[in-house]
Design a protein around this motif. Structure first.
Motif, PDB file in Angstrom:
ATOM      1  N   THR A 319     -29.097  -1.166  32.789  1.00 23.81           N
ATOM      2  CA  THR A 319     -28.645  -2.485  33.227  1.00 23.81           C
ATOM      3  C   THR A 319     -29.825  -3.298  33.744  1.00 23.81           C
ATOM      4  N   TYR A 320     -29.545  -4.448  34.318  1.00 20.87           N
ATOM      5  CA  TYR A 320     -30.604  -5.334  34.792  1.00 20.87           C
ATOM      6  C   TYR A 320     -31.449  -4.640  35.859  1.00 20.87           C
ATOM      7  N   GLY A 321     -32.771  -4.755  35.707  1.00 26.45           N
ATOM      8  CA  GLY A 321     -33.684  -4.073  36.604  1.00 26.45           C
ATOM      9  C   GLY A 321     -34.063  -2.689  36.124  1.00 26.45           C
ATOM     10  N   GLY A 322     -33.378  -2.195  35.063  1.00 28.32           N
ATOM     11  CA  GLY A 322     -33.671  -0.883  34.496  1.00 28.32           C
ATOM     12  C   GLY A 322     -34.519  -1.004  33.243  1.00 28.32           C
ATOM     13  N   ARG A 323     -34.547   0.086  32.462  1.00 30.52           N
ATOM     14  CA  ARG A 323     -35.419   0.107  31.298  1.00 30.52           C
ATOM     15  C   ARG A 323     -34.915  -0.748  30.151  1.00 30.52           C
ATOM     16  N   VAL A 324     -33.601  -0.715  29.887  1.00 24.44           N
ATOM     17  CA  VAL A 324     -33.035  -1.504  28.791  1.00 24.44           C
ATOM     18  C   VAL A 324     -31.641  -1.980  29.205  1.00 24.44           C
ATOM     19  N   VAL A 325     -31.406  -3.262  29.123  1.00 26.66           N
ATOM     20  CA  VAL A 325     -30.094  -3.819  29.471  1.00 26.66           C
ATOM     21  C   VAL A 325     -29.176  -3.601  28.272  1.00 26.66           C
ATOM     22  N   THR A 326     -28.155  -2.775  28.468  1.00 27.24           N
ATOM     23  CA  THR A 326     -27.239  -2.459  27.374  1.00 27.24           C
ATOM     24  C   THR A 326     -25.952  -3.268  27.517  1.00 27.24           C
ATOM     25  N   ASN A 327     -25.564  -3.892  26.425  1.00 25.31           N
ATOM     26  CA  ASN A 327     -24.348  -4.706  26.359  1.00 25.31           C
ATOM     27  C   ASN A 327     -24.270  -5.759  27.467  1.00 25.31           C
ATOM     28  N   PRO A 328     -25.241  -6.672  27.498  1.00 25.98           N
ATOM     29  CA  PRO A 328     -25.165  -7.747  28.493  1.00 25.98           C
ATOM     30  C   PRO A 328     -23.940  -8.631  28.307  1.00 25.98           C
ATOM     31  N   SER A 329     -23.370  -8.631  27.112  1.00 28.41           N
ATOM     32  CA  SER A 329     -22.170  -9.429  26.831  1.00 28.41           C
ATOM     33  C   SER A 329     -20.918  -8.857  27.486  1.00 28.41           C
ATOM     34  N   GLY A 330     -20.987  -7.604  27.918  1.00 24.91           N
ATOM     35  CA  GLY A 330     -19.796  -6.875  28.353  1.00 24.91           C
ATOM     36  C   GLY A 330     -19.365  -5.854  27.325  1.00 24.91           C
ATOM     37  N   GLY A 331     -19.931  -5.959  26.118  1.00 22.39           N
ATOM     38  CA  GLY A 331     -19.652  -4.981  25.079  1.00 22.39           C
ATOM     39  C   GLY A 331     -18.227  -5.026  24.568  1.00 22.39           C
ATOM     40  N   LEU A 332     -17.910  -4.089  23.713  1.00 20.32           N
ATOM     41  CA  LEU A 332     -16.571  -4.018  23.138  1.00 20.32           C
ATOM     42  C   LEU A 332     -15.533  -3.737  24.217  1.00 20.32           C
ATOM     43  N   LEU A 333     -15.932  -2.984  25.233  1.00 15.22           N
ATOM     44  CA  LEU A 333     -14.997  -2.607  26.289  1.00 15.22           C
ATOM     45  C   LEU A 333     -14.464  -3.805  27.054  1.00 15.22           C
ATOM     46  N   SER A 334     -15.311  -4.803  27.294  1.00 15.60           N
ATOM     47  CA  SER A 334     -14.904  -5.929  28.140  1.00 15.60           C
ATOM     48  C   SER A 334     -14.936  -7.267  27.420  1.00 15.60           C
ATOM     49  N   LYS A 335     -15.915  -7.476  26.558  1.00 17.93           N
ATOM     50  CA  LYS A 335     -15.912  -8.703  25.759  1.00 17.93           C
ATOM     51  C   LYS A 335     -14.750  -8.686  24.786  1.00 17.93           C
ATOM     52  N   GLY A 336     -14.460  -7.486  24.255  1.00 14.63           N
ATOM     53  CA  GLY A 336     -13.401  -7.324  23.269  1.00 14.63           C
ATOM     54  C   GLY A 336     -13.951  -6.845  21.943  1.00 14.63           C
ATOM     55  N   HIS A 337     -13.074  -6.344  21.100  1.00 15.45           N
ATOM     56  CA  HIS A 337     -13.488  -5.754  19.830  1.00 15.45           C
ATOM     57  C   HIS A 337     -12.580  -6.194  18.685  1.00 15.45           C
ATOM     58  N   PRO A 338     -12.695  -7.474  18.242  1.00 13.74           N
ATOM     59  CA  PRO A 338     -12.029  -7.878  16.999  1.00 13.74           C
ATOM     60  C   PRO A 338     -12.831  -7.275  15.843  1.00 13.74           C
ATOM     61  N   LEU A 339     -12.320  -6.278  15.186  1.00 13.01           N
ATOM     62  CA  LEU A 339     -13.122  -5.381  14.369  1.00 13.01           C
ATOM     63  C   LEU A 339     -14.142  -6.094  13.487  1.00 13.01           C
ATOM     64  N   GLY A 340     -13.692  -7.006  12.653  1.00 14.73           N
ATOM     65  CA  GLY A 340     -14.612  -7.667  11.741  1.00 14.73           C
ATOM     66  C   GLY A 340     -15.587  -8.611  12.406  1.00 14.73           C
ATOM     67  N   ALA A 341     -15.262  -9.073  13.597  1.00 13.09           N
ATOM     68  CA  ALA A 341     -16.115 -10.041  14.296  1.00 13.09           C
ATOM     69  C   ALA A 341     -17.182  -9.385  15.144  1.00 13.09           C
ATOM     70  N   THR A 342     -17.023  -8.120  15.482  1.00 14.48           N
ATOM     71  CA  THR A 342     -17.891  -7.492  16.470  1.00 14.48           C
ATOM     72  C   THR A 342     -19.366  -7.552  16.100  1.00 14.48           C
ATOM     73  N   GLY A 343     -19.710  -7.216  14.857  1.00 10.79           N
ATOM     74  CA  GLY A 343     -21.116  -7.225  14.464  1.00 10.79           C
ATOM     75  C   GLY A 343     -21.762  -8.583  14.606  1.00 10.79           C
ATOM     76  N   LEU A 344     -21.018  -9.646  14.312  1.00 13.89           N
ATOM     77  CA  LEU A 344     -21.574 -10.993  14.422  1.00 13.89           C
ATOM     78  C   LEU A 344     -21.564 -11.479  15.861  1.00 13.89           C
ATOM     79  N   ALA A 345     -20.633 -10.987  16.681  1.00 12.54           N
ATOM     80  CA  ALA A 345     -20.658 -11.299  18.109  1.00 12.54           C
ATOM     81  C   ALA A 345     -21.867 -10.654  18.767  1.00 12.54           C
TER      82      ALA A 345
END
Length: 390
Positions: A319-345
């Motif tokens: 996360t922020y302040g660490g080595r690599v910020v993973t899923n700053p968007s919130g990821g599929l878990l929180s941003k959401g996962h519309p299957l076909g849209a995920t890669g472009l999101a």
């Protein structure tokens, strides 16, 4: 030759109860990407549309909302990797010289509840996977069974505690709080995650991505096309790889079954082609359909050595302040996962990060960004984006 990502756009994701229809969502995401690039649909030579739950030629239906231009529209269905597969195809078209400018679109209008097979009268595309998994709790959602089994295998192999996975859900909500396009933005605690209803293995409900609707798009072009039209050419795809299963996916390792091996092969190809190290990556969007898969993906993508994810997460290196910020968007878990849209999101988030336009989510100084998108069946696409500073 580099492929420029000249424009990106997405609509806020929504639950099935509140979303629009796939054609309206897809058309709006495409409009936003074109507007971001500063071109019109008439400048596009080819289009690629990724989705899972829509009839054939749904890509045309969505894009005709911008006007029927007569260009080739290729429809792509590759489970949860459909959007990034469309991105991979669009990049191939540019690199081959077949087109100077393409539009890549992903959308999904999902139903409420767990994913179920669409056809009962023919072989299930995942029959090899379910056959290897066996009949453990067959009433549980099939995707949760795959990733729950993989999560349990990880905990057993490295003597880790289930709170490791719960911490991923907490981090996802914390990041999503700064993303107005995310569905779930309220913070949660480890205790709340663990106390939510049990789903399968170590997974609880708050560790599983929900059914989501939405759309996202990107405009890809050559450097010459961008230069000639004065487009923003500051973000490019530096390397990309797509993989599918080998025999070792089906040899009894639950983590390999859900894509750890194919992710590692794709990532290694990208690192080698780009001449970069995993340590060079400051920000990444990973396929966290379940908390367990984010942890497994850390190691598959070599962001931390095998068996070290617990310390990596505990020390805040994800996360922020660490080595690599993973899923700053919130990821599929929180941003959401519309299957076909995920890669472009994912593409949209990382392009905005590299442009320095991610607002409160900004990872300062990022010039490289890694995307990992997985679909069982299987397909894995890993993409490395680079910011060109002038």
């Amino acid at each position: 030759m580099s492929v420029v990502v000249a424009g990106v756009g997405m609509i806020p994701f929504a639950t099935p109860r509140t979303s629009g229809t796939y054609d309206d969502m897809g058309a709006e995401a495409a409009r936003r990407a074109l507007a971001d690039a500063g071109i019109g649909i008439g400048d596009v030579e080819q289009a690629y549309a990724g989705y899972v739950y829509a009839d054939s030629a749904a890509g045309q239906t969505a894009l005709y909302g911008l006007g029927p231009t007569g260009i080739p529209v290729v429809n792509v269905n590759n489970w949860c990797a459909s959007g990034s597969t469309a991105l991979w195809l669009g990049r191939q078209a540019i690199l081959s010289g077949a087109a100077d400018c393409v539009l890549v679109l992903g959308f999904e209008q999902m139903a409420r509840g767990a994913i179920v097979p669409a056809y009962a009268d023919r072989p299930d595309a995942l029959w090899r996977f379910t056959e290897m998994l066996g009949d453990q709790e067959p009433e549980a959602p099939v995707a949760a069974r795959f990733f729950g089994a993989a999560g349990q295998a990880y905990l057993d192999r490295y003597d880790a505690d289930a709170t490791l996975f719960a911490q991923i859900a907490v981090k996802a909500r914390r990041h999503a709080h700064a993303n107005p396009a995310a569905v779930f933005r309220d913070p949660v605690t480890v205790e709340e995650v663990l106390a939510s209803p049990h789903v399968f293995g170590p997974l609880t409900r708050l560790q599983c991505c929900p059914p989501t609707c939405g759309a996202a798009a990107a405009v890809l072009c050559t450097e010459d096309f961008a230069r000639a039209r004065g487009l923003d050419g500051s973000v490019r795809i530096r390397a990309q790889a797509m993989t599918s299963d080998r025999a070792d996916s089906f040899e009894g390792d639950a983590m390999a079954l859900v894509g750890a091996g194919i992710a590692r092969r794709a990532a290694d190809t990208v690192y080698e082609d780009a001449g970069v190290s995993p340590e060079d990556i400051p920000v990444a969007e990973l396929h966290d359909c379940f908390t367990a898969n984010e942890v497994i993906s850390y190691e598959a993508l070599r962001l931390t050595p095998e068996g070290t994810a617990a310390g990596f997460v505990r020390d805040g290196q994800n996360t922020y302040g660490g080595r690599v910020v993973t899923n700053p968007s919130g990821g599929l878990l929180s941003k959401g996962h519309p299957l076909g849209a995920t890669g472009l999101a994912q593409c949209t988030e990382l392009v905005q990060q590299l442009r320095g336009r991610a607002g409160e989510r900004q990872v300062e100084g990022a010039t490289l960004a890694l995307q990992h998108n997985l679909g069982l069946g299987s397909a894995c696409v890993v993409t490395l984006y680079e910011a060109i500073r002038r």
